[in-house]
Design a protein around this motif. Structure first.
Motif, PDB file in Angstrom:
ATOM      1  N   ALA A  40      -0.262   7.731 -15.890  1.00 52.89           N
ATOM      2  CA  ALA A  40       1.034   6.739 -15.830  1.00 52.89           C
ATOM      3  C   ALA A  40       1.755   7.131 -14.384  1.00 52.89           C
ATOM      4  O   ALA A  40       2.104   6.335 -13.562  1.00 52.89           O
ATOM      5  N   THR A  41       1.989   8.466 -14.727  1.00 53.27           N
ATOM      6  CA  THR A  41       3.145   8.952 -13.500  1.00 53.27           C
ATOM      7  C   THR A  41       2.520   9.025 -12.210  1.00 53.27           C
ATOM      8  O   THR A  41       2.914   8.462 -11.189  1.00 53.27           O
ATOM      9  N   THR A  42       1.025   9.471 -12.099  1.00 49.33           N
ATOM     10  CA  THR A  42       0.513   9.816 -10.740  1.00 49.33           C
ATOM     11  C   THR A  42       0.113   8.240 -10.143  1.00 49.33           C
ATOM     12  O   THR A  42       0.251   7.994  -8.946  1.00 49.33           O
ATOM     13  N   GLY A  43      -0.177   7.528 -10.959  1.00 46.71           N
ATOM     14  CA  GLY A  43      -0.518   6.215 -10.616  1.00 46.71           C
ATOM     15  C   GLY A  43       0.547   5.422  -9.861  1.00 46.71           C
ATOM     16  O   GLY A  43       0.573   4.756  -9.130  1.00 46.71           O
ATOM     17  N   ALA A  44       1.649   5.704 -10.594  1.00 48.88           N
ATOM     18  CA  ALA A  44       2.853   5.122  -9.962  1.00 48.88           C
ATOM     19  C   ALA A  44       3.399   5.789  -8.698  1.00 48.88           C
ATOM     20  O   ALA A  44       3.568   4.974  -7.745  1.00 48.88           O
ATOM     21  N   GLY A  45       2.955   6.874  -8.392  1.00 50.29           N
ATOM     22  CA  GLY A  45       3.191   7.516  -7.095  1.00 50.29           C
ATOM     23  C   GLY A  45       2.276   6.912  -5.914  1.00 50.29           C
ATOM     24  O   GLY A  45       2.639   6.758  -4.794  1.00 50.29           O
ATOM     25  N   VAL A  46       0.984   6.766  -6.452  1.00 49.24           N
ATOM     26  CA  VAL A  46       0.071   6.380  -5.614  1.00 49.24           C
ATOM     27  C   VAL A  46       0.440   4.908  -5.367  1.00 49.24           C
ATOM     28  O   VAL A  46       0.024   4.361  -4.019  1.00 49.24           O
ATOM     29  N   TRP A  47       0.798   4.039  -6.264  1.00 47.16           N
ATOM     30  CA  TRP A  47       0.930   2.513  -5.744  1.00 47.16           C
ATOM     31  C   TRP A  47       2.135   2.439  -4.853  1.00 47.16           C
ATOM     32  O   TRP A  47       2.303   1.708  -3.710  1.00 47.16           O
ATOM     33  N   LEU A  48       3.145   3.427  -5.183  1.00 51.38           N
ATOM     34  CA  LEU A  48       4.325   3.420  -3.898  1.00 51.38           C
ATOM     35  C   LEU A  48       3.664   3.786  -2.560  1.00 51.38           C
ATOM     36  O   LEU A  48       4.185   3.308  -1.533  1.00 51.38           O
ATOM     37  N   LEU A  49       2.889   4.704  -2.480  1.00 56.52           N
ATOM     38  CA  LEU A  49       2.449   5.225  -1.176  1.00 56.52           C
ATOM     39  C   LEU A  49       1.366   4.023  -0.675  1.00 56.52           C
ATOM     40  O   LEU A  49       1.512   3.621   0.481  1.00 56.52           O
ATOM     41  N   ILE A  50       0.613   3.317  -1.615  1.00 52.88           N
ATOM     42  CA  ILE A  50      -0.266   2.332  -0.979  1.00 52.88           C
ATOM     43  C   ILE A  50       0.794   1.076  -0.429  1.00 52.88           C
ATOM     44  O   ILE A  50       0.586   0.521   0.537  1.00 52.88           O
ATOM     45  N   ALA A  51       1.862   0.749  -1.188  1.00 52.30           N
ATOM     46  CA  ALA A  51       2.844  -0.109  -0.787  1.00 52.30           C
ATOM     47  C   ALA A  51       3.558   0.346   0.515  1.00 52.30           C
ATOM     48  O   ALA A  51       3.796  -0.500   1.444  1.00 52.30           O
ATOM     49  N   ARG A  52       3.734   1.369   0.781  1.00 53.62           N
ATOM     50  CA  ARG A  52       4.373   1.902   2.157  1.00 53.62           C
ATOM     51  C   ARG A  52       3.564   1.647   3.083  1.00 53.62           C
ATOM     52  O   ARG A  52       3.904   1.407   4.188  1.00 53.62           O
ATOM     53  N   LEU A  53       2.161   1.758   2.982  1.00 53.41           N
ATOM     54  CA  LEU A  53       1.232   1.523   4.239  1.00 53.41           C
ATOM     55  C   LEU A  53       0.899  -0.114   4.122  1.00 53.41           C
ATOM     56  O   LEU A  53       0.741  -0.399   5.315  1.00 53.41           O
ATOM     57  N   THR A  54       0.960  -0.711   3.192  1.00 50.51           N
ATOM     58  CA  THR A  54       0.441  -2.074   3.125  1.00 50.51           C
ATOM     59  C   THR A  54       1.616  -3.208   3.229  1.00 50.51           C
ATOM     60  O   THR A  54       1.317  -4.306   3.497  1.00 50.51           O
ATOM     61  N   GLY A  55       2.625  -2.939   2.706  1.00 48.88           N
ATOM     62  CA  GLY A  55       3.701  -3.795   2.410  1.00 48.88           C
ATOM     63  C   GLY A  55       3.469  -4.700   1.359  1.00 48.88           C
ATOM     64  O   GLY A  55       2.761  -4.462   0.202  1.00 48.88           O
ATOM     65  N   GLY A  56       4.256  -5.849   1.381  1.00 48.64           N
ATOM     66  CA  GLY A  56       4.030  -6.829   0.180  1.00 48.64           C
ATOM     67  C   GLY A  56       5.303  -6.645  -0.453  1.00 48.64           C
ATOM     68  O   GLY A  56       6.194  -5.552  -0.512  1.00 48.64           O
ATOM     69  N   VAL A  57       5.760  -7.812  -1.378  1.00 45.46           N
ATOM     70  CA  VAL A  57       6.907  -7.744  -2.257  1.00 45.46           C
ATOM     71  C   VAL A  57       6.538  -7.459  -3.464  1.00 45.46           C
ATOM     72  O   VAL A  57       7.738  -7.473  -4.370  1.00 45.46           O
ATOM     73  N   TRP A  58       5.331  -7.249  -4.246  1.00 45.41           N
ATOM     74  CA  TRP A  58       5.106  -7.014  -5.318  1.00 45.41           C
ATOM     75  C   TRP A  58       5.938  -5.625  -5.800  1.00 45.41           C
ATOM     76  O   TRP A  58       6.176  -5.713  -7.181  1.00 45.41           O
ATOM     77  N   PRO A  59       6.008  -4.751  -5.145  1.00 44.41           N
ATOM     78  CA  PRO A  59       6.938  -3.368  -5.796  1.00 44.41           C
ATOM     79  C   PRO A  59       8.083  -3.752  -6.241  1.00 44.41           C
ATOM     80  O   PRO A  59       8.704  -3.052  -7.140  1.00 44.41           O
TER      81      PRO A  59
END
Length: 332
Positions: A48-67
């Protein structure tokens, strides 16, 4: 959300004492099963915690409003990674109960790879990197560091799955298991935030969150199914034995329940686009997916004693949840 953060000390203490009593009783009566429960609980929480960090990195590279739908929950979950990772020491201490190769294994792999000191060094490196992701990801690193961290994660998640879960049967190997674990971690992080409640002020972000959660559930199912089909078509004795150990009546019921909760329910609830933006629906789906994730990790890691291990894992996860609620609600 303010109401959800209120805690009742008396009730919290009662639940905590009951969880500790269950853990102590299992540790005395069934230490191997309790060690399996510890592994399941730790892998789930760390996912859960690692997946959250990975999602934030993905959002940093790809953008989007979902975060934006995750509000402060997703960054807070990622920041918990350095707090959850050290519990891996307990898994290492339980190594003699968990891993049959701990006292020695045959062949070159048993001399170099499946040995406690090598296991510990790999685990320490993986947890250090994942803790760094959890610390940096909420701080919105530059694209290049974010890409490098994601690359490191992509490499280490395969090693983590092989070491912590698959090596419980040292004969079992799978080149796709790392991708399966990554899909599970990403889905667990989304499901955790959805179960707690999303920020409904951005309807588009909530709908995107629901779509990503559905994609993770279907992706994990696809990877698990392909691993089974490839193993079945290959008809190799060691892989047949691995699946055979999980194909008794209880194991079959466990994986069937996992598919129902982790695939069919999310698919039925989120296949309609208009329902993906419903906070109530996502709360329910998130809770169900979290339960399915625990059952799946249990089926993968502890086929020999799933019920007592599940009881131990539930007790440990309850303590972690109470600690998180107490910490977050201390000023509420």
């Amino acid at each position: 959300m303010a109401e959800a953060r209120r805690i009742r000390p008396a009730r919290t203490a009662t639940v905590a004492v009951a969880a500790v009593a269950i853990i102590a009783l299992l540790a005395i009566l069934a230490p191997a099963a309790m060690a399996g429960g510890l592994l399941v609980a730790w892998v789930t929480a760390l996912s859960a915690t690692t997946g959250a960090g990975v999602w934030l990195l993905i959002a940093r590279l790809t953008g989007g409003v979902w975060p934006e739908a995750g509000g402060t929950t997703l960054p807070a979950l990622a920041r918990a990674t350095p707090l959850v990772a050290p519990f891996g020491v307990l898994v290492f201490l339980a190594g003699p109960l968990l891993y049959p190769w701990w006292q020695g294994a045959e062949g070159l792999r048993g001399e170099i790879y499946l040995v406690p000191w090598s296991f510990a060094l790999r685990g320490a490196a993986i947890l250090a990197l994942w803790s760094l992701i959890g610390w940096l990801a909420p701080r919105r690193p530059a694209p290049v560091p974010a890409a490098l961290l994601l690359t490191g994660y992509g490499i280490t998640v395969g090693v983590a799955g092989l070491d912590w879960i698959l090596s419980r049967d040292p004969a079992m190997l799978s080149t796709t298991f790392g991708m399966l674990l990554a899909a599970m971690q990403l889905g667990i992080a989304l499901a955790f935030c959805a179960a707690l409640g999303l920020d409904t002020r951005r309807a588009r972000a909530v709908a995107d969150w629901g779509g990503l959660l559905l994609a993770c559930c279907l992706g994990a199912f696809y990877l698990a199914a392909m691993q089974f089909l490839v193993s079945w078509s290959g008809n190799l004795p060691f892989k047949a034995a691995w699946y055979g150990a999980r194909a008794d009546g209880l194991g079959t019921a466990l994986i069937a329940l996992t598919v129902i909760l982790g695939v069919l329910v999310p698919f039925a609830a989120l296949i309609r686009t208009d329902r993906r933006g419903s906070d109530a629906t996502l709360r329910q789906v998130g809770t169900v997916v979290l339960a399915a994730a625990v059952l799946h990790i249990l089926w993968l890691a502890v086929p020999e004693a799933p019920l007592p291990a599940l009881l131990g894992a539930a007790a440990i996860l309850t303590l972690l949840a109470l600690a998180a609620l107490t910490w977050s609600g201390r000023d509420g």
